[in-house]
Design a protein around this motif. Sequence first.
Motif, PDB file in Angstrom:
ATOM      1  N   VAL A  77       0.835  -1.186   0.000  1.00 13.78           N
ATOM      2  CA  VAL A  77       0.000   0.000   0.000  1.00 13.78           C
ATOM      3  C   VAL A  77       0.873   1.241   0.000  1.00 13.78           C
ATOM      4  N   GLY A  78       0.404   2.278  -0.693  1.00  8.29           N
ATOM      5  CA  GLY A  78       1.078   3.573  -0.654  1.00  8.29           C
ATOM      6  C   GLY A  78       0.142   4.574  -0.015  1.00  8.29           C
ATOM      7  N   TYR A  79       0.702   5.544   0.698  1.00  6.55           N
ATOM      8  CA  TYR A  79      -0.144   6.505   1.418  1.00  6.55           C
ATOM      9  C   TYR A  79       0.397   7.908   1.209  1.00  6.55           C
ATOM     10  N   VAL A  80      -0.477   8.809   0.805  1.00  8.61           N
ATOM     11  CA  VAL A  80      -0.112  10.223   0.687  1.00  8.61           C
ATOM     12  C   VAL A  80      -0.901  10.984   1.748  1.00  8.61           C
ATOM     13  N   PRO A  81      -0.225  11.445   2.806  1.00  9.07           N
ATOM     14  CA  PRO A  81      -0.963  12.105   3.887  1.00  9.07           C
ATOM     15  C   PRO A  81      -1.375  13.529   3.492  1.00  9.07           C
ATOM     16  N   GLN A  82      -2.192  14.135   4.323  1.00 14.40           N
ATOM     17  CA  GLN A  82      -2.571  15.543   4.091  1.00 14.40           C
ATOM     18  C   GLN A  82      -1.331  16.412   4.197  1.00 14.40           C
ATOM     19  N   VAL A  83      -1.227  17.420   3.336  1.00 11.74           N
ATOM     20  CA  VAL A  83      -0.017  18.251   3.322  1.00 11.74           C
ATOM     21  C   VAL A  83       0.197  18.977   4.646  1.00 11.74           C
ATOM     22  N   THR A  93      15.771  16.325   0.813  1.00  7.92           N
ATOM     23  CA  THR A  93      15.498  16.707  -0.569  1.00  7.92           C
ATOM     24  C   THR A  93      14.362  15.833  -1.103  1.00  7.92           C
ATOM     25  N   ALA A  94      13.812  16.256  -2.245  1.00  8.79           N
ATOM     26  CA  ALA A  94      12.720  15.511  -2.870  1.00  8.79           C
ATOM     27  C   ALA A  94      13.127  14.052  -3.104  1.00  8.79           C
ATOM     28  N   GLU A  95      14.353  13.859  -3.593  1.00  7.72           N
ATOM     29  CA  GLU A  95      14.811  12.505  -3.890  1.00  7.72           C
ATOM     30  C   GLU A  95      14.869  11.649  -2.614  1.00  7.72           C
ATOM     31  N   GLU A  96      15.339  12.264  -1.524  1.00  5.72           N
ATOM     32  CA  GLU A  96      15.418  11.513  -0.267  1.00  5.72           C
ATOM     33  C   GLU A  96      14.033  11.104   0.236  1.00  5.72           C
ATOM     34  N   VAL A  97      13.065  12.000   0.052  1.00  3.07           N
ATOM     35  CA  VAL A  97      11.700  11.673   0.464  1.00  3.07           C
ATOM     36  C   VAL A  97      11.198  10.464  -0.318  1.00  3.07           C
ATOM     37  N   HIS A 131      13.267  17.450 -12.189  1.00  3.02           N
ATOM     38  CA  HIS A 131      14.176  18.605 -12.177  1.00  3.02           C
ATOM     39  C   HIS A 131      14.361  19.206 -10.784  1.00  3.02           C
ATOM     40  N   VAL A 132      13.522  18.839  -9.837  1.00  3.41           N
ATOM     41  CA  VAL A 132      13.704  19.393  -8.485  1.00  3.41           C
ATOM     42  C   VAL A 132      14.178  18.320  -7.503  1.00  3.41           C
ATOM     43  N   ALA A 133      14.694  17.196  -8.033  1.00  3.08           N
ATOM     44  CA  ALA A 133      15.067  16.057  -7.190  1.00  3.08           C
ATOM     45  C   ALA A 133      16.007  16.440  -6.054  1.00  3.08           C
ATOM     46  N   HIS A 134      16.929  17.371  -6.322  1.00  2.29           N
ATOM     47  CA  HIS A 134      17.930  17.685  -5.298  1.00  2.29           C
ATOM     48  C   HIS A 134      17.590  18.929  -4.492  1.00  2.29           C
ATOM     49  N   GLN A 135      16.378  19.415  -4.661  1.00  4.69           N
ATOM     50  CA  GLN A 135      15.991  20.589  -3.865  1.00  4.69           C
ATOM     51  C   GLN A 135      15.347  20.162  -2.556  1.00  4.69           C
ATOM     52  N   PRO A 136      15.554  20.941  -1.501  1.00  2.00           N
ATOM     53  CA  PRO A 136      14.856  20.623  -0.253  1.00  2.00           C
ATOM     54  C   PRO A 136      13.346  20.781  -0.428  1.00  2.00           C
ATOM     55  N   ILE A 137      12.585  19.928   0.249  1.00  2.91           N
ATOM     56  CA  ILE A 137      11.142  19.888   0.011  1.00  2.91           C
ATOM     57  C   ILE A 137      10.451  21.213   0.315  1.00  2.91           C
ATOM     58  N   GLY A 138      11.019  21.974   1.251  1.00  7.69           N
ATOM     59  CA  GLY A 138      10.398  23.243   1.618  1.00  7.69           C
ATOM     60  C   GLY A 138      10.442  24.276   0.509  1.00  7.69           C
ATOM     61  N   GLU A 139      11.319  24.072  -0.473  1.00  7.39           N
ATOM     62  CA  GLU A 139      11.459  25.060  -1.543  1.00  7.39           C
ATOM     63  C   GLU A 139      10.621  24.731  -2.778  1.00  7.39           C
ATOM     64  N   LEU A 140       9.853  23.623  -2.702  1.00  6.53           N
ATOM     65  CA  LEU A 140       9.042  23.245  -3.861  1.00  6.53           C
ATOM     66  C   LEU A 140       7.676  23.939  -3.801  1.00  6.53           C
ATOM     67  N   SER A 141       7.024  24.016  -4.964  1.00  8.50           N
ATOM     68  CA  SER A 141       5.671  24.581  -4.983  1.00  8.50           C
ATOM     69  C   SER A 141       4.694  23.518  -4.473  1.00  8.50           C
ATOM     70  N   GLY A 142       3.490  23.953  -4.148  1.00  9.12           N
ATOM     71  CA  GLY A 142       2.491  23.028  -3.608  1.00  9.12           C
ATOM     72  C   GLY A 142       2.250  21.821  -4.503  1.00  9.12           C
ATOM     73  N   GLY A 143       2.149  22.068  -5.803  1.00 13.73           N
ATOM     74  CA  GLY A 143       1.903  20.973  -6.740  1.00 13.73           C
ATOM     75  C   GLY A 143       3.072  20.007  -6.801  1.00 13.73           C
ATOM     76  N   GLN A 144       4.287  20.566  -6.759  1.00 10.79           N
ATOM     77  CA  GLN A 144       5.486  19.713  -6.792  1.00 10.79           C
ATOM     78  C   GLN A 144       5.582  18.865  -5.523  1.00 10.79           C
ATOM     79  N   GLN A 145       5.281  19.488  -4.394  1.00 10.40           N
ATOM     80  CA  GLN A 145       5.327  18.749  -3.124  1.00 10.40           C
ATOM     81  C   GLN A 145       4.376  17.563  -3.176  1.00 10.40           C
ATOM     82  N   GLN A 146       3.161  17.821  -3.674  1.00  6.05           N
ATOM     83  CA  GLN A 146       2.159  16.768  -3.770  1.00  6.05           C
ATOM     84  C   GLN A 146       2.681  15.604  -4.621  1.00  6.05           C
ATOM     85  N   ARG A 147       3.331  15.934  -5.736  1.00  9.26           N
ATOM     86  CA  ARG A 147       3.847  14.907  -6.646  1.00  9.26           C
ATOM     87  C   ARG A 147       4.996  14.113  -6.030  1.00  9.26           C
ATOM     88  N   VAL A 148       5.830  14.803  -5.278  1.00 10.06           N
ATOM     89  CA  VAL A 148       6.935  14.108  -4.606  1.00 10.06           C
ATOM     90  C   VAL A 148       6.365  13.080  -3.634  1.00 10.06           C
TER      91      VAL A 148
END
Lengths: 277, 284
Positions: A77-83, A93-97, A131-148
């Motif tokens: 199972v995969g789970y995406v919690p509320q932001v 970073t996004a990749e680490e997540v 393209h944002v794989a190595h950025q810290p998650i806090g610097e991503l846009s809402g849509g990017q965070q959701q996708r990560v």
Amino acid sequence: MEPLLEIRNLTCGYQTEPVFTRVNLALYPKQLSGLVGPSGSGKSTLIKAMLGLVHPWQGEILVRGKRLKPGTSPPKVGYVPQVETVDWNFPVTAEEVVMMGRYRHRQFSPWSSRRDRLVARELLERVGVAHVAHQPIGELSGGQQQRVFLARALVGEPELVLLDEPTSGSDLHVQHELLHLLAELSQQGLSILLSTHDLNSVATHLPWVVCFNQGLICQGEPTEVFTPATLRQTFGADMLVLRQEERVLISSDATTLLHELRNDLPPALRRNNSRSA
Amino acid sequence: MDFLLKPFQYDFFSRAMMVGVMSGLLCGVMGVYITTRRMSYIAHGLSHAILGGAVMTYVLGLNFYIGSGIWGFGAALLIQYLTGRKVYSDAAIGIVTTASFALGVAVISSYRKFSQNFEAALFGNVLGVSPTDLWVVTGVTIFLLSLVFVFYRPLLFWCFDREVAQVQGVPVFAMDTLFALMLATLLVATLQVLGVTLIISAVVIPASIARLLSNHFGYMMVISGVLGAAISFAGIYLSYYFDIASGASVVLLSTLVFGIVLIWTQFQRRRQRHIPSLHPSHLS
């Protein structure tokens, strides 16, 4: 066809009050469905119960016909919690997540394997945020965070993905891109359930909806399920349902209040109320 | 050169230095978990709670490390138990740790002969480290660093997102207990250097400096550990020449480093800010 996950007679609650009672629900492979209900109707609790995060008071959950021990998660199972529950200031970073989702494959080594990184990279590309794989998650846009976070849920190769309010807080364009992505994934065999309180831009775009408010009210295709009667039962408010061929549009019936408010507008604004900037 | 190496002629100073550096390293590494999980107050409280344990083990004639370790671990578990039972987590920490600290104070006040040790327990006395202490700190450093190494992934996941970690198969309750045990061990072993009142700075400051310098959990651990060790080394060294309490010296030095890094990173960020210039094409 055998359901992937089946809930039988499930009752959950906190302290002494039940949140929902006697829920029966089955989720099949390739099924993309929406869990629709107002805030506080128990949608998140139902999802958490399916994930084994909340102990049920009564009833059982079966995965491919096998009873799941209370308090354990389904194996694939995969789970995406509320932001809102995520600490966006956390130093990852996004990749680490995404790599965290590989936990079951690799538990006791601080370094990730080449295969882990490859799978993570593929998924980030798939959901369009490589393209944002190595950025810290806090610097991503809402849509990017959701996708990560969706990529993290997918990277463990699940059969079922549960998303808690994935579209809240994002604009229409981002919402629809996410829905398209989920539709694509479900066509490839994944069973997906997402909770939402947004009727128009989310629920009516899904092939299957489950109306929920402290218990299951009804389920089916949006064109059949969304009637003034069921919506009243689910949301406790009168709503207008407009149909145009395959499309359904739902509007709240509180138009009288809008008229009153319009009359209360300052006279300066009312005179020429359609000025452009 | 002789002047610089002079303090190392004394056994007690070399021992103090080794214990100080290892404690700084360990507190730095563990501090990354503690700060990112917002557990600083738990660590601060637990170090006070351990005073109660230390005094009780002294009175009962038990081994300091084992007695205080069990006491600290018990206090950490008790806080966890109370939290989530309609007691706010910070209030739970306040209740458990101050009660334990007060117990220590009460016992001390009835035994007059304590005063010397009491001051050491409060503010640390790294120069009074015995060879046994050195062995214990070495053992604990190796033990805790290997736990951090082996459990890096589950602890990171647990630290970042406990619920999803549980869904993905991380044994989160075991991690809670493991971390409480690690925290108690860390505090008991390093208490000698800074004492219950100052130890928190060794945990919080290097990790906070590392956070300013990196967005990577793994790198943060390395930076924080190295900084913790280096600051301890320099702090103890300076305390010898300026003849001030070693604990205070380490804390003040790390605060100074934190201040400098903070100003430097703010300055860097301001310099990197770029405002797009207005070209005619933008205006049309």
